[in-house]
Design a protein around this motif. Structure first.
Motif, mmCIF file in Angstrom:
data_model
loop_
_atom_site.group_PDB
_atom_site.id
_atom_site.type_symbol
_atom_site.label_atom_id
_atom_site.label_comp_id
_atom_site.label_asym_id
_atom_site.label_seq_id
_atom_site.Cartn_x
_atom_site.Cartn_y
_atom_site.Cartn_z
ATOM 1 N N VAL A 1 10.272 -3.856 -1.653
ATOM 2 C CA VAL A 1 10.442 -2.536 -2.273
ATOM 3 C C VAL A 1 11.157 -2.676 -3.611
ATOM 4 C CG1 VAL A 1 11.498 -0.246 -2.040
ATOM 5 C CG2 VAL A 1 10.424 -1.340 -0.041
ATOM 6 N N ARG A 2 12.213 -3.476 -3.634
ATOM 7 C CA ARG A 2 12.961 -3.659 -4.898
ATOM 8 C C ARG A 2 12.078 -4.306 -5.968
ATOM 9 N NH1 ARG A 2 17.149 -3.978 -1.229
ATOM 10 N NH2 ARG A 2 16.664 -6.143 -0.631
ATOM 11 N N ARG A 3 11.288 -5.286 -5.557
ATOM 12 C CA ARG A 3 10.421 -5.952 -6.510
ATOM 13 C C ARG A 3 9.366 -4.980 -7.072
ATOM 14 N NH1 ARG A 3 9.341 -11.197 -8.162
ATOM 15 N NH2 ARG A 3 11.562 -11.263 -7.701
ATOM 16 N N ALA B 1 6.738 3.393 -12.457
ATOM 17 C CA ALA B 1 6.595 4.666 -11.746
ATOM 18 C C ALA B 1 7.107 4.574 -10.309
ATOM 19 C CB ALA B 1 5.122 5.099 -11.747
ATOM 20 N N ALA B 2 7.215 3.351 -9.791
ATOM 21 C CA ALA B 2 7.675 3.187 -8.402
ATOM 22 C C ALA B 2 9.149 3.530 -8.253
ATOM 23 C CB ALA B 2 7.407 1.766 -7.916
ATOM 24 N N ARG B 3 9.832 3.695 -9.377
ATOM 25 C CA ARG B 3 11.249 4.110 -9.263
ATOM 26 C C ARG B 3 11.383 5.533 -8.735
ATOM 27 N NH1 ARG B 3 12.109 1.149 -14.786
ATOM 28 N NH2 ARG B 3 11.472 -0.820 -13.862
ATOM 29 N N ALA B 4 10.282 6.272 -8.768
ATOM 30 C CA ALA B 4 10.313 7.621 -8.185
ATOM 31 C C ALA B 4 10.328 7.573 -6.659
ATOM 32 C CB ALA B 4 9.091 8.416 -8.663
ATOM 33 N N LEU B 5 10.028 6.415 -6.094
ATOM 34 C CA LEU B 5 10.062 6.301 -4.619
ATOM 35 C C LEU B 5 11.511 6.248 -4.145
ATOM 36 C CD1 LEU B 5 7.380 3.484 -4.087
ATOM 37 C CD2 LEU B 5 7.091 5.966 -3.820
ATOM 38 N N LEU C 1 3.042 9.839 -6.562
ATOM 39 C CA LEU C 1 4.221 9.591 -7.398
ATOM 40 C C LEU C 1 4.033 8.351 -8.265
ATOM 41 C CD1 LEU C 1 7.203 10.163 -4.912
ATOM 42 C CD2 LEU C 1 6.763 11.448 -7.025
ATOM 43 N N VAL C 2 3.481 7.308 -7.687
ATOM 44 C CA VAL C 2 3.364 6.035 -8.388
ATOM 45 C C VAL C 2 2.061 5.972 -9.200
ATOM 46 C CG1 VAL C 2 3.336 3.509 -8.070
ATOM 47 C CG2 VAL C 2 4.796 4.944 -6.618
ATOM 48 N N GLY C 3 1.126 6.855 -8.839
ATOM 49 C CA GLY C 3 -0.136 6.875 -9.573
ATOM 50 C C GLY C 3 -1.089 5.772 -9.137
ATOM 51 N N ARG C 4 -0.807 5.131 -8.031
ATOM 52 C CA ARG C 4 -1.725 4.135 -7.478
ATOM 53 C C ARG C 4 -1.485 3.997 -5.980
ATOM 54 N NH1 ARG C 4 0.399 -1.013 -10.882
ATOM 55 N NH2 ARG C 4 -0.737 -2.276 -9.376
ATOM 56 N N ALA C 5 -2.472 3.437 -5.313
ATOM 57 C CA ALA C 5 -2.414 3.341 -3.854
ATOM 58 C C ALA C 5 -2.122 1.913 -3.411
ATOM 59 C CB ALA C 5 -3.728 3.815 -3.237
ATOM 60 N N GLU C 6 -2.079 1.006 -4.363
ATOM 61 C CA GLU C 6 -1.980 -0.396 -3.979
ATOM 62 C C GLU C 6 -1.359 -1.218 -5.090
ATOM 63 O OE1 GLU C 6 -5.738 -1.485 -2.231
ATOM 64 O OE2 GLU C 6 -5.112 -3.594 -2.274
ATOM 65 N N ALA C 7 -0.634 -2.254 -4.703
ATOM 66 C CA ALA C 7 -0.083 -3.189 -5.681
ATOM 67 C C ALA C 7 0.087 -4.529 -4.983
ATOM 68 C CB ALA C 7 1.269 -2.687 -6.199
ATOM 69 N N ARG D 1 0.841 -1.206 0.000
ATOM 70 C CA ARG D 1 0.000 0.000 0.000
ATOM 71 C C ARG D 1 0.869 1.247 0.000
ATOM 72 N NH1 ARG D 1 -4.872 -0.538 4.121
ATOM 73 N NH2 ARG D 1 -5.480 1.318 2.946
ATOM 74 N N LEU D 2 0.410 2.226 -0.720
ATOM 75 C CA LEU D 2 1.153 3.484 -0.870
ATOM 76 C C LEU D 2 0.265 4.626 -0.386
ATOM 77 C CD1 LEU D 2 2.415 2.765 -4.477
ATOM 78 C CD2 LEU D 2 3.749 2.589 -2.368
ATOM 79 N N PHE D 3 0.872 5.607 0.244
ATOM 80 C CA PHE D 3 0.081 6.688 0.837
ATOM 81 C C PHE D 3 0.593 8.067 0.420
ATOM 82 C CE2 PHE D 3 -0.691 3.031 3.461
ATOM 83 C CZ PHE D 3 -2.062 3.104 3.648
#
Lengths: 87, 146, 146, 87
Positions: free
Chosen positions: A40-42, A49-53, A20-26, A12-14
């Protein structure tokens, strides 16, 4: 005693991270044993887009803050938390 | 079950009722209110978002920690979420104890731990229509998609 | 002119209204309430008396001192006098400041100085009809004429 | 510059002190120069019940706490204060 096999982790992303990732969940799959850092690496591998984290975000597993070397198990919920600004 | 979060205005009187008792002679309350920021264009409101399930769990753990440090204190806390206009409170904490030192210390402990542990985030909504995520270090972070 | 003493119930909301402003993001309130003393027979109420003219003058000086130490803080205080039932507040202090550290420190300063400087005295009224002047060291003083 | 002559001082007693002495107020005359301590001694001389007061009570002159060696002037109000128990 270490679990082996593959675990499915709900991520979950908050707040700013969700923007940044454009979604709240994966959902990501990791081979056990695995840590939060592996999740996190996966996520960064699977969701461009998660590379922006940040590479080492604040994280929680099952509603509790943990370090990135904490173990995850199948069915865990991992949350990536921007710097906390409550109060 | 009682929740530590609300979308309504915070009521100090209600929190006081939760902690007060004749054996607790000192009560300390902390209110955090949305400020009209001094840097840049005026903030009209802050939008608070949270990882709500964790907020509930973490507040439970935080109050248990405080209860171990100040066993005679009784503490209540409520965090408001959603869009909060400038001048209104986003958090209210009340700590009552037999003696004032414990009440002050417990109340201060809770707000300091909130800043450290409770997963809540703020986005400043400004007069000019811009929005900025608040970095807890005090430096607003430019919103990349704005 | 506003008075620092009252014989009515204290209102936290009213004090908050006196200190709050959008540039002051942290507010600390202290309430001192009449305790049901743990030693000896139960206290049902405390009668507060004062050297009222000096209370007014000394609160003015005390808040001026606090204002010099925390120039950005705004502080309001009210001391209740007369017979106050157990569980009700005898003093309420509200300190609002841009940052929480100042709010906590200013509020704590005021209550500590009140205990030292503000000429108010308490007489415990007990269930069994006895009355005892409260010695601030915590040891009740037998009333010689009782 | 020291005032001379006789000063009339209003003395006020509060709480337990008023009960001990059986009154809340007295007027005493002292020869100038005089201190708060002189006023306390004169009160104990003139009002027998005032001997129940401590010899060195907390005192205020004109609404301000002072030490017992503070000077008094004609027309001053001296207050003898039991240990403060406010708040």
């Amino acid at each position: 005693m270490t679990a082996t096999g593959t675990a499915t982790i709900r991520v979950r992303l908050f707040a700013r991270y969700a923007e940044l990732v454009g979604r709240a969940e994966a959902a990501v799959s990791v081979s056990l044993p695995a840590t939060v850092g592996d999740v996190v690496r996966r996520l960064r591998d699977e969701v461009p887009a998660a590379r922006a984290l940040p590479e080492r975000p604040l994280a929680a597993v099952n509603l509790r803050q943990v370090k990135l070397d904490a173990r995850v198990e199948d069915g865990d919920e991992v949350a990536l938390l921007p710097p906390i600004a409550g109060g | 079950m009682m929740s530590y979060v609300t979308r309504d205005r915070l009521s100090v009187e209600r929190l006081l009722a939760e902690v007060s008792a004749p054996e607790r002679g000192g009560t300390c309350v902390f209110l955090g209110t949305v400020r009209n920021g001094s840097e840049g264009p005026g903030v009209t409101a802050i939008e608070y978002s949270a990882y709500e399930e964790m907020v509930e769990a973490e507040f439970g753990r935080l109050l248990a920690d405080a209860g171990r440090r100040w066993p005679e204190a009784r503490i209540a806390v409520r965090h408001r979420l959603g869009v909060i206009p400038s001048g209104e409170a986003s958090i209210a904490i009340a700590a009552a104890a037999p003696h004032r030192a414990e009440a002050f210390e417990a109340c201060r402990f809770v707000i300091e731990e909130v800043k450290r542990r409770i997963p809540v985030w703020k986005k400043e909504l400004r007069v000019d229509g811009t929005e900025t995520w608040v970095d807890p270090s005090g430096h607003p972070t430019a919103r990349p998609h704005a």
